[in-house]
Design a protein around this motif. Structure first.
Motif, PDB file in Angstrom:
ATOM      1  N   LEU A   1       2.898  13.496   3.404  1.00 13.43           N
ATOM      2  CA  LEU A   1       3.905  12.433   3.753  1.00 13.43           C
ATOM      3  C   LEU A   1       5.162  12.630   3.010  1.00 13.43           C
ATOM      4  CD1 LEU A   1       1.743   9.188   3.954  1.00 13.43           C
ATOM      5  CD2 LEU A   1       3.255  10.224   5.881  1.00 13.43           C
TER       6      LEU A   1
ATOM      7  N   ASP B   1      -4.309  14.675  -0.797  1.00 13.20           N
ATOM      8  CA  ASP B   1      -4.358  14.988   0.508  1.00 13.20           C
ATOM      9  C   ASP B   1      -3.709  14.325   1.570  1.00 13.20           C
ATOM     10  OD1 ASP B   1      -6.240  17.607  -0.005  1.00 13.20           O
ATOM     11  OD2 ASP B   1      -7.783  16.147  -0.468  1.00 13.20           O
ATOM     12  N   LYS B   2      -3.823  12.941   1.362  1.00 12.55           N
ATOM     13  CA  LYS B   2      -3.015  12.231   2.231  1.00 12.55           C
ATOM     14  C   LYS B   2      -1.416  12.148   1.860  1.00 12.55           C
ATOM     15  CE  LYS B   2      -5.900   8.733   1.651  1.00 12.55           C
ATOM     16  NZ  LYS B   2      -6.561   7.493   1.729  1.00 12.55           N
ATOM     17  N   LEU B   3      -1.106  12.321   0.779  1.00 14.40           N
ATOM     18  CA  LEU B   3       0.300  11.798   0.353  1.00 14.40           C
ATOM     19  C   LEU B   3       1.227  13.076   0.170  1.00 14.40           C
ATOM     20  CD1 LEU B   3      -0.330   8.701  -2.214  1.00 14.40           C
ATOM     21  CD2 LEU B   3      -0.288   8.775   0.376  1.00 14.40           C
TER      22      LEU B   3
ATOM     23  N   ASP C   1       0.782  -1.214  -0.035  1.00 18.46           N
ATOM     24  CA  ASP C   1       0.060   0.075  -0.011  1.00 18.46           C
ATOM     25  C   ASP C   1       1.011   1.369  -0.080  1.00 18.46           C
ATOM     26  OD1 ASP C   1      -2.591   1.247   0.696  1.00 18.46           O
ATOM     27  OD2 ASP C   1      -1.259   2.171   2.239  1.00 18.46           O
TER      28      ASP C   1
ATOM     29  N   SER D   1       5.097   6.218   4.588  1.00 16.91           N
ATOM     30  CA  SER D   1       4.918   6.604   6.173  1.00 16.91           C
ATOM     31  C   SER D   1       6.455   6.543   6.955  1.00 16.91           C
ATOM     32  CB  SER D   1       3.947   5.517   6.976  1.00 16.91           C
ATOM     33  OG  SER D   1       2.599   5.745   6.621  1.00 16.91           O
TER      34      SER D   1
ATOM     35  N   GLN E   1     -10.429   9.481  -4.748  1.00 14.73           N
ATOM     36  CA  GLN E   1     -10.340   8.697  -3.630  1.00 14.73           C
ATOM     37  C   GLN E   1      -9.443   9.426  -2.515  1.00 14.73           C
ATOM     38  OE1 GLN E   1      -9.137   4.653  -3.741  1.00 14.73           O
ATOM     39  NE2 GLN E   1     -10.168   4.216  -5.674  1.00 14.73           N
ATOM     40  N   GLY E   2      -9.301  11.021  -2.929  1.00 12.81           N
ATOM     41  CA  GLY E   2      -8.465  11.838  -2.173  1.00 12.81           C
ATOM     42  C   GLY E   2      -7.069  11.572  -1.641  1.00 12.81           C
ATOM     43  N   TRP E   3      -6.498  10.911  -2.404  1.00  8.25           N
ATOM     44  CA  TRP E   3      -5.104  10.381  -2.157  1.00  8.25           C
ATOM     45  C   TRP E   3      -4.118  11.532  -2.084  1.00  8.25           C
ATOM     46  CZ3 TRP E   3      -3.332   6.038  -0.392  1.00  8.25           C
ATOM     47  CH2 TRP E   3      -4.095   4.731  -0.725  1.00  8.25           C
TER      48      TRP E   3
ATOM     49  N   GLU F   1       0.469   4.339   0.921  1.00  3.80           N
ATOM     50  CA  GLU F   1       0.477   5.103   2.007  1.00  3.80           C
ATOM     51  C   GLU F   1       1.325   4.615   3.197  1.00  3.80           C
ATOM     52  OE1 GLU F   1      -2.461   7.612   5.100  1.00  3.80           O
ATOM     53  OE2 GLU F   1      -3.421   5.997   3.762  1.00  3.80           O
ATOM     54  N   ARG F   2       1.330   3.216   3.277  1.00  2.00           N
ATOM     55  CA  ARG F   2       1.995   2.582   4.338  1.00  2.00           C
ATOM     56  C   ARG F   2       3.603   2.521   3.791  1.00  2.00           C
ATOM     57  NH1 ARG F   2       0.274  -3.275   5.064  1.00  2.00           N
ATOM     58  NH2 ARG F   2      -1.738  -2.118   5.784  1.00  2.00           N
TER      59      ARG F   2
END
Length: 212
Positions: free
Chosen positions: A157, A152-154, A124, A130, A148-150, A126-127
């Motif tokens: 990171l 904003d999360k990545l 994955d 991290s 899927q909003g990727w 995101e994992r």
């Protein structure tokens, strides 16, 4: 990279059990040592390579930056961006995708191309991002599944874990109706275009200078 335009699947859920048994997709390398080589990959979850015209524009933007670079291809899918970079002289490419059938196809295609410069990681994204456990990269390609909003999360990171070298590059694709999420302060927009349903952007990570 590759688009997944079918119904969203839970990230990290892996490929369906019959993933390797359906029809196959095809990727054509458009430049470099492997120009015009055609590669096969499983048609899992609607994965399709970034269109040739977008890839051509991207690598024109990068111009002489690819040769000798260390690249990271996130959501690698068919491998369209990472393999294209290797064809054009990248020293190394790490291709990350959580779908086992696609990871296997990427490894098979690297063997077919007789290349030992690609590393495939089935995890994955995101994992993976991290906890950075390897040197930062010169170029990062990021073409996540749409809606899927990727990003904003990545984006945070990539910045907090310092995945990109100062002076390095980040390439991003997203759906054209989406306003590009805020980027880290050290990213400067270098080029951006929209082609149909896809907006694609290239950022430069600025080199911090010590205060006088």
């Amino acid at each position: 990279m590759a688009k997944r335009k079918s119904a969203p699947r839970k990230p990290g859920s892996g490929a369906p059990q019959n993933a390797g048994q359906g029809g196959n997709g095809e990727l054509r390398i458009i430049g470099g040592d492997w120009r015009s080589r055609k590669l096969r990959f499983p048609d899992v979850g609607g994965v399709r390579p970034s269109p040739a015209r977008i890839r051509e524009t991207l690598f024109n933007w990068l111009n002489y930056q690819v040769a000798g670079s260390d690249c990271l291809d996130l959501f690698a899918g068919s491998g369209a961006l990472g393999l294209e970079a290797l064809s054009r002289g990248a020293e190394q490419a790490t291709l990350v995708d959580h779908t086992p059938a696609l990871a296997k196809a990427l490894r098979d295609n690297l063997r077919l191309l007789k290349s030992d410069k690609g590393a495939v990681i089935c995890q994955d994204v995101e994992r993976f991002l991290s906890h950075r456990q390897q040197p930062p990269f010169d170029i990062v390609f990021m073409d996540p599944p749409f809606r899927q909003g990727w990003l904003d999360k990545l984006f945070p990171l990539l910045d907090s874990e310092q995945w990109i070298k100062p002076g390095g590059w980040v390439y991003v694709e997203h759906e054209s109706e989406l306003r590009t999420p805020p980027t880290p302060k050290s990213w400067e927009l270098h080029r951006q275009k929209t082609a149909g349903q896809v907006t694609y952007s290239l950022y430069r990570v600025t080199i911090e200078t010590a205060p006088e």
